[in-house]
Design a protein around this motif. Structure first.
Motif, PDB file in Angstrom:
ATOM      1  N   THR A 198      -0.852   0.071  -7.995  1.00 35.97           N
ATOM      2  CA  THR A 198      -0.831  -0.493  -9.352  1.00 35.97           C
ATOM      3  C   THR A 198       0.554  -0.461  -9.991  1.00 35.97           C
ATOM      4  O   THR A 198       0.728  -0.953 -11.110  1.00 35.97           O
ATOM      5  CB  THR A 198      -1.786   0.279 -10.277  1.00 35.97           C
ATOM      6  N   GLY A 199       1.518   0.157  -9.316  1.00 32.35           N
ATOM      7  CA  GLY A 199       2.807   0.353  -9.943  1.00 32.35           C
ATOM      8  C   GLY A 199       2.754   1.393 -11.049  1.00 32.35           C
ATOM      9  O   GLY A 199       3.650   1.458 -11.891  1.00 32.35           O
ATOM     10  N   GLY A 200       1.700   2.202 -11.051  1.00 31.04           N
ATOM     11  CA  GLY A 200       1.548   3.241 -12.059  1.00 31.04           C
ATOM     12  C   GLY A 200       1.329   2.709 -13.459  1.00 31.04           C
ATOM     13  O   GLY A 200       1.547   3.420 -14.444  1.00 31.04           O
ATOM     14  N   MET A 201       0.830   1.472 -13.577  1.00 33.77           N
ATOM     15  CA  MET A 201       0.736   0.869 -14.916  1.00 33.77           C
ATOM     16  C   MET A 201      -0.287   1.568 -15.799  1.00 33.77           C
ATOM     17  O   MET A 201      -0.086   1.698 -17.006  1.00 33.77           O
ATOM     18  CB  MET A 201       0.430  -0.627 -14.820  1.00 33.77           C
ATOM     19  N   ALA A 239      -3.148   4.956  -5.043  1.00 28.11           N
ATOM     20  CA  ALA A 239      -3.559   4.142  -6.185  1.00 28.11           C
ATOM     21  C   ALA A 239      -2.390   3.879  -7.124  1.00 28.11           C
ATOM     22  O   ALA A 239      -2.241   2.776  -7.669  1.00 28.11           O
ATOM     23  CB  ALA A 239      -4.697   4.832  -6.935  1.00 28.11           C
ATOM     24  N   VAL A 240      -1.541   4.884  -7.323  1.00 27.76           N
ATOM     25  CA  VAL A 240      -0.369   4.717  -8.179  1.00 27.76           C
ATOM     26  C   VAL A 240       0.572   3.668  -7.602  1.00 27.76           C
ATOM     27  O   VAL A 240       1.082   2.797  -8.320  1.00 27.76           O
ATOM     28  CB  VAL A 240       0.363   6.066  -8.356  1.00 27.76           C
ATOM     29  N   LEU A 251      -2.902  -6.361 -12.503  1.00 26.96           N
ATOM     30  CA  LEU A 251      -3.340  -4.974 -12.351  1.00 26.96           C
ATOM     31  C   LEU A 251      -2.912  -4.313 -11.048  1.00 26.96           C
ATOM     32  O   LEU A 251      -3.152  -3.116 -10.876  1.00 26.96           O
ATOM     33  CB  LEU A 251      -4.864  -4.895 -12.470  1.00 26.96           C
ATOM     34  N   THR A 252      -2.312  -5.066 -10.124  1.00 26.89           N
ATOM     35  CA  THR A 252      -1.890  -4.472  -8.859  1.00 26.89           C
ATOM     36  C   THR A 252      -0.516  -4.998  -8.469  1.00 26.89           C
ATOM     37  O   THR A 252       0.030  -5.897  -9.116  1.00 26.89           O
ATOM     38  CB  THR A 252      -2.873  -4.797  -7.711  1.00 26.89           C
ATOM     39  N   ARG A 253      -0.005  -4.420  -7.400  1.00 28.17           N
ATOM     40  CA  ARG A 253       1.238  -4.900  -6.793  1.00 28.17           C
ATOM     41  C   ARG A 253       0.951  -5.578  -5.453  1.00 28.17           C
ATOM     42  O   ARG A 253       1.872  -5.842  -4.686  1.00 28.17           O
ATOM     43  CB  ARG A 253       2.208  -3.735  -6.596  1.00 28.17           C
TER      44      ARG A 253
END
Length: 249
Positions: free
Chosen positions: A79-82, A75-76, A17-19
């Motif tokens: 998360t990599g904008g997933m 936030a984008v 869910l994150t980078r």
């Protein structure tokens, strides 16, 4: 389960869910479903970064809207904008003539007009509502609480909805144990009560309504959930939370 197993599940949640760097997992990696209880903790990391960016932007004297846009951007990036990608894919899939075609469109890496509009509305509504909340001084705790609680909802909808595909993230997350969902929801409730106190109940209702609307839509249009559906549920839940908070300010 040992503490090492729990830590490995948290690592999987962060990787999924994150980078953020999560380190290497010693031994066999837990499955996606096993990590579901820790999805709110991944949200804690994302919300914490957004809160830092908001605080820094506000401290530099930037307007609430600019600070809000920067917090959303953080936030984008985290998360990599997933989740935004899931929202856009689900929106694009609305135009399909049947469930099979809708799923095909959702898997296409190209973005259509519905997806673009969904992203504009998602970012715009969150930033505008966040800026409208600023006078109440609750943006920082809300950034953290809503990031945590909206990701707990992903575990709930993954448990309640059947997978729409025989592969992919949604299928891998379809075997979440009830106990993992209970822990995720418990973390969400704790975050809302600890950080948002008097607004905890209306926020919980808003989050459930937003995520539930996506879940009901997905069930009727494609027969269940996918990774894109879960991402879209997170987005709409968070949007509804911000709108309610802005209305209460």
């Amino acid at each position: 389960m040992t503490l090492r197993a729990r830590a490995a599940e948290l690592q999987v949640a962060l990787m999924l869910l994150t980078r953020f760097p999560a380190g290497r997992i010693a031994g066999p990696a837990p499955g996606l479903a096993a990590s579901a209880w820790a999805w709110p903790l991944a949200g804690l990391a994302v919300g914490g970064l957004s809160a830092l960016v908001w605080s820094a932007a506000s401290g530099l004297g930037l307007s609430p809207l600019v600070a809000a846009l920067l917090a959303v951007a953080a936030a984008v990036v985290a998360t990599g904008g997933m989740h935004e990608d899931g929202l856009a894919d689900l929106a694009d899939g609305c135009g399909g003539r049947d469930p099979a075609r809708r799923l095909e469109i959702m898997r296409d890496s190209r973005i259509g007009s519905y997806g673009v509009l969904a992203l504009i509305l998602s970012i715009g509504l969150r930033a505008a509502a966040m800026a409208g909340t600023a006078p109440g001084g609750r943006v920082v705790p809300a950034l953290i609480a809503l990031a945590v609680a909206s990701r707990a909802g992903m575990a709930l909808w993954a448990r309640l909805l059947p997978p729409a595909r025989s592969d992919g993230l949604g299928h891998g997350a379809a075997r979440i144990a009830p106990g993992a969902v209970a822990v995720a929801l418990g973390l969400a409730g704790a975050a809302l009560l600890a950080l948002m106190a008097g607004a905890a109940f209306p926020l919980a209702v808003a989050l459930l309504a937003g995520g539930g609307a996506v879940a009901a839509f997905a069930r009727s249009r494609i027969g269940g959930q996918t990774g894109d559906v879960l991402g879209a549920a997170q987005q709409l839940a968070e949007i509804c939370g911000w709108l309610v908070l802005a209305a209460l300010t």
